[in-house]
Design an enzyme around this catalytic site. Structure first.
Site, PDB file in Angstrom:
ATOM      1  N   ASP A   1     -14.009   2.831   6.922  1.00  0.00           N
ATOM      2  CA  ASP A   1     -12.938   3.559   6.234  1.00  0.00           C
ATOM      3  C   ASP A   1     -13.401   4.038   4.869  1.00  0.00           C
ATOM      4  O   ASP A   1     -13.085   5.152   4.457  1.00  0.00           O
ATOM      5  CB  ASP A   1     -11.684   2.691   6.078  1.00  0.00           C
ATOM      6  CG  ASP A   1     -10.681   3.382   5.166  1.00  0.00           C
ATOM      7  OD1 ASP A   1     -10.256   4.489   5.528  1.00  0.00           O
ATOM      8  OD2 ASP A   1     -10.379   2.868   4.077  1.00  0.00           O
TER       9      ASP A   1
ATOM     10  N   ARG B   1     -12.987  12.530   3.937  1.00  0.00           N
ATOM     11  CA  ARG B   1     -11.710  13.229   4.140  1.00  0.00           C
ATOM     12  C   ARG B   1     -11.232  13.869   2.843  1.00  0.00           C
ATOM     13  O   ARG B   1     -10.644  14.946   2.832  1.00  0.00           O
ATOM     14  CB  ARG B   1     -10.654  12.253   4.665  1.00  0.00           C
ATOM     15  CG  ARG B   1     -10.857  11.876   6.127  1.00  0.00           C
ATOM     16  CD  ARG B   1      -9.997  10.700   6.509  1.00  0.00           C
ATOM     17  NE  ARG B   1      -8.590  10.948   6.309  1.00  0.00           N
ATOM     18  CZ  ARG B   1      -7.727  10.047   5.820  1.00  0.00           C
ATOM     19  NH1 ARG B   1      -8.119   8.828   5.505  1.00  0.00           N
ATOM     20  NH2 ARG B   1      -6.466  10.349   5.654  1.00  0.00           N
TER      21      ARG B   1
ATOM     22  N   LYS C   1      -8.060  -1.344   6.368  1.00  0.00           N
ATOM     23  CA  LYS C   1      -8.418  -2.172   5.206  1.00  0.00           C
ATOM     24  C   LYS C   1      -7.394  -3.266   4.959  1.00  0.00           C
ATOM     25  O   LYS C   1      -7.733  -4.375   4.563  1.00  0.00           O
ATOM     26  CB  LYS C   1      -8.735  -1.404   3.931  1.00  0.00           C
ATOM     27  CG  LYS C   1      -7.964  -0.198   3.598  1.00  0.00           C
ATOM     28  CD  LYS C   1      -8.464   0.425   2.278  1.00  0.00           C
ATOM     29  CE  LYS C   1      -7.602   1.605   1.934  1.00  0.00           C
ATOM     30  NZ  LYS C   1      -7.933   2.793   2.701  1.00  0.00           N
TER      31      LYS C   1
ATOM     32  N   HIS D   1       0.844  -1.189   0.000  1.00  0.00           N
ATOM     33  CA  HIS D   1       0.000   0.000   0.000  1.00  0.00           C
ATOM     34  C   HIS D   1       0.879   1.239   0.000  1.00  0.00           C
ATOM     35  O   HIS D   1       1.942   1.258   0.611  1.00  0.00           O
ATOM     36  CB  HIS D   1      -0.926   0.013   1.214  1.00  0.00           C
ATOM     37  CG  HIS D   1      -2.115   0.913   1.034  1.00  0.00           C
ATOM     38  ND1 HIS D   1      -3.262   0.505   0.371  1.00  0.00           N
ATOM     39  CD2 HIS D   1      -2.330   2.193   1.406  1.00  0.00           C
ATOM     40  CE1 HIS D   1      -4.130   1.502   0.363  1.00  0.00           C
ATOM     41  NE2 HIS D   1      -3.591   2.544   0.975  1.00  0.00           N
TER      42      HIS D   1
ATOM     43  N   SER E   1      -6.716   4.526   8.352  1.00  0.00           N
ATOM     44  CA  SER E   1      -7.363   4.231   7.068  1.00  0.00           C
ATOM     45  C   SER E   1      -6.651   3.084   6.356  1.00  0.00           C
ATOM     46  O   SER E   1      -7.279   2.109   5.925  1.00  0.00           O
ATOM     47  CB  SER E   1      -7.338   5.510   6.218  1.00  0.00           C
ATOM     48  OG  SER E   1      -7.570   5.224   4.870  1.00  0.00           O
TER      49      SER E   1
HETATM   50  N1  URA Z   1      -4.208   5.710   1.504  1.00  0.00           N
HETATM   51  C1  URA Z   1      -5.275   5.297   2.259  1.00  0.00           C
HETATM   52  O1  URA Z   1      -5.805   4.202   2.081  1.00  0.00           O
HETATM   53  N2  URA Z   1      -5.735   6.137   3.198  1.00  0.00           N
HETATM   54  C2  URA Z   1      -5.185   7.345   3.442  1.00  0.00           C
HETATM   55  O2  URA Z   1      -5.646   8.028   4.316  1.00  0.00           O
HETATM   56  C3  URA Z   1      -4.082   7.754   2.657  1.00  0.00           C
HETATM   57  C4  URA Z   1      -3.606   6.902   1.684  1.00  0.00           C
END
Ligand code: URA
Length: 461
Positions: free
Chosen positions: A179, A186, A205, A100, A201
């Site tokens: 989220d 956001r 996930k 990620h 966040s």
């Molecule tokens: N990626 C995400 O999944 N959430 C964030 O807040 C920033 C980047």
């Protein structure tokens, strides 16, 4: 009687401080600490529509401005994780590994490395997000491929990963639904660049999707949410800390986001660059970080003895065509048009194109990637409001990058849009986003630090 009354008012006070949303917002606004139960209540109530967007927006802004301490941050991550299911992928053999990014401009690496790693035998159950603020999102990019479907239920998610060692999905309704909703909020309330909100966040996930290990690309620089390496390290440590606490092997790299990655920014434009990359023609910066992250995933997945060997395997999967084949298979499986992938030149173009030229000779010395990302959003590649749809053809193509020589009148970049009214403002933003100097700038490190359970250290292979 008096005692009874004071007991009653104490209960009322307790109830209102625990369950009255306005009082929770006020508490955070005033810089106080919320309890685990209060955070859980807030997140649960938002997920079940008992709390409207405007109240949660106020809470997010209060949390953004006053911060969340470690306990509040852990409670937020846990509440979002448990707002849905934790996927069981134990029927799939092998260590499941995902990657990620904390978000950048032109950051298309997930789309290149996922097929590389899956084709090397490591299952990649990838759940991604949409564009956030000035940054692009993997899902928006995937959806620019005609027919590509990222929405699925858990049964289909498990079926695809079982069949291909790879799935490229949006958050199913079962995975961290809190989220999904907070993320969209956001994006349009200027509450993205907060370490606890980003960490919660990402990790809610990732922990829900059924992985054994995780590689994180924590970006630092003008196009990142963390503008300097110090803040990025803090975010990286928060992310690795949460992963480690949940018993997932987690490695984070701090990578440079002082200029966009590669040359193309915008949804389909980035898919085009990914297709080139998977066929062995990727830009140098894109490929260097892609191979590092892919190599680390291959190592964590148990298919290499160290990251160096993982990188070699990653390169080999591009050279032998297996990564590209995996990509074609997953595009077909998820409903995408593979003819567009093999003939990308047939994809429709944006109606309007404009160029930004240099007004002097010299070297490109700086690129404000935040402004470049914002210009791309203005041109239609991202959202300004939750309900906005993105234009797959809009975006920016760089002709030059930092350190390149440029002549007076030469093109620095081109913009693409279907919104002629956006061109003037985007052009002004873009002109000011690029600096040309007489001297060639020093080359910056692409990867500066690595963070794992042993801590943070300078990166070297
Ligand atoms: N990626 C995400 O999944 N959430 C964030 O807040 C920033 C980047």
């Amino acid at each position: 009687m008096n005692e009874k009354k004071s007991c009653f008012s104490a209960i009322l006070e307790h109830m209102s401080s625990t369950y009255n949303i306005v009082s929770l917002i006020r508490k955070k606004r005033d810089g106080k600490t919320l309890t685990r139960e209060e955070i859980k209540h807030l997140i649960d109530a938002y997920t079940t529509d008992e709390v409207p967007d405007y109240q949660l927006s106020a809470f997010l802004m209060a949390a953004f401005l006053n911060g969340l301490n470690d306990e509040e941050s852990a409670a937020l991550t846990e509440s979002m994780l448990h707002s849905g299911d934790i996927v069981d992928l134990s029927h799939i053999t092998g260590k499941k590994v995902d990657k990620h990014s904390t978000g950048g401009v032109g950051d298309k690496l997930s789309l290149i490395l996922a097929p590389i790693v899956a084709s090397a035998g490591v299952p990649v159950p990838m759940i991604s997000g949409r564009g956030l603020g000035h940054t692009g999102g993997t899902l928006d990019k995937l959806e620019s491929i005609t027919g590509f479907n990222v929405d699925m239920d858990l049964a289909r998610y498990k079926e695809i990963i079982g069949k291909h060692n790879l799935v490229l999905a949006g958050q199913t309704k079962e995975i961290a639904p809190a989220d999904k909703r907070l993320y969209a909020l956001r994006d349009v309330t200027a509450t993205v660049e907060s370490i606890p909100l980003i960490a919660g966040s990402i990790m809610s996930k990732k922990l829900a999707e059924g992985i054994d290990a995780l590689v994180l690309d924590v970006k630092a620089g003008s196009g990142a949410f963390m503008k300097n390496v110090k803040d990025a390290i803090q975010l990286g440590e928060a992310l690795v800390g949460i992963g480690t606490n949940f018993d997932k092997e987690t490695i984070a790299y701090i990578t440079n986001m002082n200029q966009p990655l590669g040359y193309k920014i915008g949804n389909w434009l980035e898919i085009e660059e990914c297709i080139d990359a998977m066929q062995g023609n990727g830009p140098e910066d894109v490929m260097e970080i892609t191979h590092l992250l892919a190599g680390t995933m291959i190592y964590l997945g148990g298919k290499a003895t160290d990251v160096k060997e993982g990188i070699q395997i990653s390169k080999q999967q591009i050279e032998n065509g297996e990564a590209f084949n995996k990509w074609l298979n997953i595009v077909a499986e998820q409903g995408g048009d593979t003819d567009i992938i093999t003939n990308p030149e047939t994809y429709p173009k944006a109606e309007y194109e404009f160029e930004i030229k240099s007004n002097k000779e010299g070297y490109i010395s700086a690129m404000n990637s935040f402004e470049i990302g914002m210009a791309s959003v203005e041109l239609g590649a991202g959202r300004r409001m939750k309900e906005d749809t993105v234009d797959p053809t809009a975006g920016i193509v760089l002709e030059k990058k930092i350190g390149d020589k440029i002549d007076k009148g030469e093109t620095i970049l081109s913009g693409y849009t279907n919104k002629p009214s956006a061109i003037e403002a985007a052009s002004n933003t873009l002109v000011n986003a690029v600096t040309v100097d007489e001297t060639k700038p020093e080359k910056e490190l692409l990867v500066s630090k690595v963070i794992d359970r042993r801590g943070c250290r300078a990166f070297e292979l």
